[in-house]
Design an enzyme around this catalytic site. Structure first.
Site, PDB file in Angstrom:
ATOM      1  N   LYS A  67     -45.187 -54.562  13.362  1.00  8.56           N
ATOM      2  CA  LYS A  67     -43.801 -54.210  13.002  1.00  8.56           C
ATOM      3  C   LYS A  67     -42.791 -54.917  13.906  1.00  8.56           C
ATOM      4  CE  LYS A  67     -44.337 -49.670  13.497  1.00  8.56           C
ATOM      5  NZ  LYS A  67     -45.740 -49.594  13.942  1.00  8.56           N
TER       6      LYS A  67
ATOM      7  N   ARG B 253     -40.481 -41.521  11.734  1.00 11.40           N
ATOM      8  CA  ARG B 253     -41.915 -41.264  11.871  1.00 11.40           C
ATOM      9  C   ARG B 253     -42.276 -39.865  11.391  1.00 11.40           C
ATOM     10  NH1 ARG B 253     -42.746 -45.245  16.469  1.00 11.40           N
ATOM     11  NH2 ARG B 253     -44.971 -45.437  16.839  1.00 11.40           N
TER      12      ARG B 253
ATOM     13  N   ARG C 145     -53.185 -56.348  23.289  1.00 12.05           N
ATOM     14  CA  ARG C 145     -51.782 -56.297  23.716  1.00 12.05           C
ATOM     15  C   ARG C 145     -51.670 -55.580  25.060  1.00 12.05           C
ATOM     16  NH1 ARG C 145     -47.510 -53.539  19.655  1.00 12.05           N
ATOM     17  NH2 ARG C 145     -48.174 -51.594  20.594  1.00 12.05           N
TER      18      ARG C 145
ATOM     19  N   ARG D 270     -48.187 -51.791  28.827  1.00 10.71           N
ATOM     20  CA  ARG D 270     -48.032 -50.457  28.220  1.00 10.71           C
ATOM     21  C   ARG D 270     -49.301 -49.640  28.408  1.00 10.71           C
ATOM     22  NH1 ARG D 270     -45.464 -50.647  22.245  1.00 10.71           N
ATOM     23  NH2 ARG D 270     -46.405 -48.571  22.305  1.00 10.71           N
TER      24      ARG D 270
ATOM     25  N   ARG E  97     -52.670 -41.811  18.884  1.00 11.34           N
ATOM     26  CA  ARG E  97     -51.500 -42.346  18.171  1.00 11.34           C
ATOM     27  C   ARG E  97     -51.819 -42.479  16.680  1.00 11.34           C
ATOM     28  NH1 ARG E  97     -50.516 -47.493  21.707  1.00 11.34           N
ATOM     29  NH2 ARG E  97     -48.774 -47.945  20.311  1.00 11.34           N
TER      30      ARG E  97
HETATM   31  P1  AMP Z   1     -43.976 -47.709  19.508  1.00 13.64           P
HETATM   32  O1  AMP Z   1     -43.402 -48.666  20.479  1.00 13.64           O
HETATM   33  O2  AMP Z   1     -43.240 -47.688  18.187  1.00 13.64           O
HETATM   34  O3  AMP Z   1     -45.466 -47.899  19.318  1.00 13.64           O
HETATM   35  O4  AMP Z   1     -43.797 -46.254  20.120  1.00 13.64           O
HETATM   36  C1  AMP Z   1     -44.408 -45.887  21.342  1.00 13.64           C
HETATM   37  C2  AMP Z   1     -44.348 -44.381  21.517  1.00 13.64           C
HETATM   38  O5  AMP Z   1     -42.983 -43.953  21.554  1.00 13.64           O
HETATM   39  C3  AMP Z   1     -44.979 -43.567  20.384  1.00 13.64           C
HETATM   40  O6  AMP Z   1     -46.380 -43.407  20.537  1.00 13.64           O
HETATM   41  C4  AMP Z   1     -44.226 -42.248  20.516  1.00 13.64           C
HETATM   42  O7  AMP Z   1     -44.707 -41.502  21.622  1.00 13.64           O
HETATM   43  C5  AMP Z   1     -42.818 -42.717  20.880  1.00 13.64           C
HETATM   44  N1  AMP Z   1     -41.987 -42.947  19.674  1.00 13.64           N
HETATM   45  C6  AMP Z   1     -41.475 -44.130  19.244  1.00 13.64           C
HETATM   46  N2  AMP Z   1     -40.746 -43.961  18.130  1.00 13.64           N
HETATM   47  C7  AMP Z   1     -40.810 -42.635  17.834  1.00 13.64           C
HETATM   48  C8  AMP Z   1     -40.292 -41.839  16.779  1.00 13.64           C
HETATM   49  N3  AMP Z   1     -39.548 -42.378  15.778  1.00 13.64           N
HETATM   50  N4  AMP Z   1     -40.558 -40.506  16.805  1.00 13.64           N
HETATM   51  C9  AMP Z   1     -41.287 -39.961  17.792  1.00 13.64           C
HETATM   52  N5  AMP Z   1     -41.825 -40.649  18.790  1.00 13.64           N
HETATM   53  C10 AMP Z   1     -41.593 -41.987  18.837  1.00 13.64           C
END
Ligand code: AMP
Length: 192
Positions: free
Chosen positions: A14, A89, A128, A134, A146
């Protein structure tokens, strides 16, 4: 306004595809994961709270994320449109997004769902994790968590947007540019 959601499980590509899309369509990119990590790195209270969820691979509570997105949209109100990456989400987040865009007489135009199977996702995330720094990309347990969150809370949104006629499924495995072109084909349909 052209508003796109790039949808799919963790590791689907994404963020990578969003970077290419914003260049071509001149949209503002909003990645809630990036915003949350920036808050955490800045040591804000919101960031510290969010980090408790992020490190376990759980979703951050809706109210926190929705507030952050609302601020971002307000401070980019002259944007030609947005690409939402990692948001919404949950069904509650999708409802809040509709309301926010409604204030601009706008709506979600298309939801681009990247399809990648789970074994490939785990491989990509662990890879990654070697360079991203991360922690949530480095433990297979956290990664699996996740996915569980994605399956139970996020995946239902594909049915939600399908029922609105907005969901488009795109193969997320292969050459980056081939995937990008497939995404652009879908975007160009709604842009006309
Ligand atoms: P990402 O970078 O999109 O993979 O997000 C990393 C982490 O941030 C996720 O595993 C969640 O803990 C949190 N996170 C990111 N976006 C959201 C969202 N829209 N709602 C809830 N948690 C989020």
């Amino acid at each position: 306004m052209l508003n796109l959601i790039i949808f799919g499980p963790p590791g689907a590509g994404k963020g990578t595809q969003s970077e290419k899309i914003i260049e071509r369509y001149n949209l503002a990119h909003i990645s809630t994961g990036d915003l949350l990590r920036a808050e955490r790195n800045a040591g804000t209270e919101l960031g510290n709270q969010a980090n408790e969820f992020i490190k376990k691979g759980e979703l951050v509570p809706d109210a926190v994320v929705i507030g952050m997105v609302r601020n971002f949209i307000s401070s980019h109100s002259s944007a030609a449109g947005f690409i939402f990456d990692g948001f919404p989400r949950t069904v509650a987040q999708a409802g809040a997004l509709d309301e926010m865009l409604h204030e601009f007489n706008a709506e979600v135009n298309v939801v681009l769902g990247l399809e990648v199977e789970e074994d490939e996702l785990v491989k990509r995330l662990l890879l990654r994790g070697q360079t991203s720094g991360r922690a949530d990309d480095q433990s297979e347990d956290t990664i699996r968590n996740r996915f569980r969150e994605y399956q139970s809370k996020t995946l239902p949104l594909s049915a939600h947007y399908t029922s609105q006629g907005k969901y488009r499924s795109v193969q997320g495995i292969g050459e980056l540019d081939v995937i990008f072109n497939a995404l652009c084909t879908e975007i160009d349909v709604v842009k006309k």
